[in-house]
Design a protein around this motif. Structure first.
Motif, PDB file in Angstrom:
ATOM      1  N   PHE A  83       6.851 -31.249  45.558  1.00 48.07           N
ATOM      2  CA  PHE A  83       6.440 -30.791  46.883  1.00 48.07           C
ATOM      3  C   PHE A  83       6.507 -31.891  47.946  1.00 48.07           C
ATOM      4  O   PHE A  83       7.017 -31.699  49.040  1.00 48.07           O
ATOM      5  N   ARG A  84       5.987 -33.085  47.611  1.00 49.47           N
ATOM      6  CA  ARG A  84       5.962 -34.165  48.584  1.00 49.47           C
ATOM      7  C   ARG A  84       7.359 -34.594  49.015  1.00 49.47           C
ATOM      8  O   ARG A  84       7.606 -34.885  50.184  1.00 49.47           O
ATOM      9  N   PHE A  91       8.519 -26.349  51.713  1.00 47.10           N
ATOM     10  CA  PHE A  91       7.325 -25.535  51.933  1.00 47.10           C
ATOM     11  C   PHE A  91       7.710 -24.160  52.467  1.00 47.10           C
ATOM     12  O   PHE A  91       7.237 -23.125  51.985  1.00 47.10           O
TER      13      PHE A  91
ATOM     14  N   PHE B 367      -1.287 -26.907  53.254  1.00 42.69           N
ATOM     15  CA  PHE B 367      -1.486 -27.333  54.643  1.00 42.69           C
ATOM     16  C   PHE B 367      -2.237 -28.656  54.710  1.00 42.69           C
ATOM     17  O   PHE B 367      -1.872 -29.564  55.458  1.00 42.69           O
ATOM     18  N   ASP B 369      -2.357 -30.964  52.512  1.00 42.64           N
ATOM     19  CA  ASP B 369      -1.522 -32.061  52.044  1.00 42.64           C
ATOM     20  C   ASP B 369      -0.495 -32.469  53.089  1.00 42.64           C
ATOM     21  O   ASP B 369      -0.159 -33.650  53.225  1.00 42.64           O
ATOM     22  N   LEU B 370       0.010 -31.477  53.839  1.00 39.11           N
ATOM     23  CA  LEU B 370       1.034 -31.794  54.829  1.00 39.11           C
ATOM     24  C   LEU B 370       0.436 -32.504  56.035  1.00 39.11           C
ATOM     25  O   LEU B 370       1.052 -33.388  56.617  1.00 39.11           O
ATOM     26  N   TYR B 371      -0.772 -32.104  56.446  1.00 35.84           N
ATOM     27  CA  TYR B 371      -1.278 -32.578  57.725  1.00 35.84           C
ATOM     28  C   TYR B 371      -2.407 -33.588  57.652  1.00 35.84           C
ATOM     29  O   TYR B 371      -2.770 -34.172  58.663  1.00 35.84           O
TER      30      TYR B 371
END
Lengths: 117, 428
Positions: A83-84, A91, B367, B369-371
């Motif tokens: 994912f990262r 995503f 979300f 993790d992304l932000y």
């Protein structure tokens, strides 16, 4: 590869030990069977017919739903690991994939596949 | 002699070859023998551990049940009844081995082994301490889910092969229940995999820290919820009340194991008790920081040598076991305080509540993790809030238990002069 052999060995050894225990119990236990003892339990009455009848279709429905969602989960695992690295594009792509399945869940729900009666 | 800093049995075997025999593991002709011996050793240790855990925990559960139900529980075999499990085991060993005439005999014999191997296979990837794991697989979590499904096959086989109506109902119900609850478990574990970026159980633990605010349960609100969802689904997967429909004794006699007796019956029970450790270990390693020692990094443990290294291993095992025991105790307490669900409630709990909630958790964690930057100020604030929330839940749990006990004391004259608290070794 060695780790997978460890799994095989562990399971084989586990089964072997349980087989040994069952054999020990076979030799140690008493043996005087009779017809009553060897019949199946049905509330103390004579068993009526075979137990292998048809069973309700709702169990099949659960099995189908399980297949759908478990395979979805299997597809999600490799993606979750990366994912990262995949970032925002990954995503969005997986979001579309999951959306399709969520719509499927809502459909099954509205259709009454999740009702149990 | 150089130190062993490996993760699993394979690296231990290589260390033995290199340092005790001074040979190169890639070229030495007896390498396979050492590997085999190492794996056999791991298997024996795991099996011994399962037996030593699953036995006494039956006694703990029965004493706890006795206490909750205001009775005594087993207290005759050994001091306070601690050897009751041994007596039960020997009794089962000496029982007659019965197979019904109508049963499908090969399948009837096979079923307990399937259930047993499904349970026992998980111990390969479950860590016990910092460097104590049979095999640190790259696909640990996926393997965990795959191998536990063997239990479903075993229970269904047992139910079908018995050719008894009760057993068949129990077997089919348990298959429906176990496969349903597998879905929320898979999604809840996915939350952890997203947070870690790895499927290996040791990597998941190493991604957390020793202190409570470094655990995944306190990472953000969604992992906090996912922890409870995982615990609930794990209880259902282990056939524990309130989800023990497959063997609901009031409606199904005994479910899938109605026709089993003696040693084979014991294997089903063995699986059930060993499952307590498995569910505790999975929740602990995924959300509660596993074996991490507060203030000691895994690198420091690997860098130590000699007795310090052994000491760290034992300490990490003690920490892991303490966390797992705590979860196990909660599960036991839930068994004796909650009523059983109905079949339709069981299914709707899974498909209408747990599955959508875990999906929301996944989206939320994505979300977050992304932000949210790891180690940033927002991250720290969220972690502290979640830790305080977790502490509040624990305090509430104890206050509630105390309140119920006090209420009982007021109600029953027999309890009036009894103490509030007993040491664990001396229950009333």
């Amino acid at each position: 590869m060695l780790s997978y052999e460890a799994i095989l060995l562990l399971i084989v050894l586990g089964i072997a030990i349980s087989v040994v225990f069952v054999l020990i119990s076979k030799f140690l236990g008493p043996k005087n069977p009779n017809a009553r003892k060897k019949s199946v339990y049905e509330c103390g009455a004579e068993p009526q017919g075979s137990a292998r009848k048809r069973f309700p279709v709702k169990f099949y429905m659960i099995a189908l739903l399980f297949l759908l969602f478990d395979i979805e989960a299997v597809f999600l695992y490799p993606w979750a690991k990366l994912f990262r690295e995949l970032g925002f594009l990954g995503f969005v792509e997986m979001g579309i994939f999951m959306l399709v399945l969520i719509v499927g869940l809502i459909y099954a729900w509205r259709k009454g596949a999740l009702e149990w009666e | 002699m150089d130190r062993w800093d490996g993760g699993d049995m394979k690296e231990l075997a290589e260390w033995v070859i290199r340092d005790l025999f001074s040979k190169n593991p890639d070229t030495w002709q007896y390498t396979w023998a050492i590997y085999l011996a190492g794996m056999a050793l791991a298997a024996v240790i795991c099996l011994g551990f399962v037996a030593v855990f699953a036995g006494p925990v039956t006694w703990v559960e029965r004493r706890t049940a006795g206490r909750i139900m205001s009775r005594i529980g087993p207290n005759r075999v050994g001091p306070q009844g601690v050897l009751q499990w041994l007596a039960d085991g020997i009794k089962n060993l000496l029982k007659e081995d019965l197979i019904p005439d109508d049963a499908d005999k090969p399948l009837f014999r096979l079923a307990p082994y399937l259930v047993f191997s499904g349970m026992f296979g998980t111990f390969v990837v479950l860590p016990f301490g910092a460097n104590l794991i049979a095999a640190d697989l790259d696909i640990g979590v996926l393997y965990l889910m795959a191998v536990t499904t063997l239990v479903v096959v075993g229970l269904l086989t047992a139910g079908w092969a018995s050719n008894s109506k009760w057993a068949l109902y129990g077997g089919i119900r348990s298959a429906a229940q176990l496969v349903s609850y597998e879905v929320p478990i898979a999604f809840a574990l996915l939350v952890v995999v997203i947070s870690t970026g790895s499927l290996s159980t040791q990597a998941i633990i190493k991604a957390q820290g020793g202190w409570p605010w470094q655990w995944f349960v306190a990472k953000n609100p969604f992992t906090f919820i996912a922890f409870f969802l995982l615990l609930t689904s794990a209880m259902a997967e282990g056939n524990r009340i309130p989800f023990d429909l497959p063997e609901a004794e009031s409606e199904l006699v005994a479910g899938y194991n109605t026709e089993y007796s003696g040693m084979r019956f014991l294997f089903f029970l063995f699986e059930e008790w060993a499952n307590l450790w498995i569910m505790g270990a999975i929740t602990t390693l995924c959300f509660l920081g596993g074996w991490q020692i507060p203030g000691v990094s895994p690198e420091k443990i690997s860098a130590s040598s000699g007795w310090t290294f052994v000491g760290w291993q034992l300490l990490s095992f003690a920490i892991f076991a303490a966390k797992v025991s705590w979860i196990v105790f909660i599960v036991i307490q839930a068994r004796w305080t909650l009523p059983r669900l109905r079949v339709d409630q069981l299914m709707s709990t899974c498909w209408k509540y747990l599955v959508p909630m875990t999906l929301v958790c996944i989206a939320g964690v994505l979300f977050m993790d992304l932000y949210i930057v790891q180690g940033g100020i927002t991250d720290k604030i969220i972690r502290w809030i979640m830790t305080l929330l977790g502490a509040a839940v624990i305090v509430l749990f104890f206050l509630r238990a105390r309140y119920n006990y006090k209420m009982d004391k007021d109600k029953y004259p027999g309890l009036r002069n009894e103490k509030m608290w007993y040491p664990p070794y001396r229950m009333p």
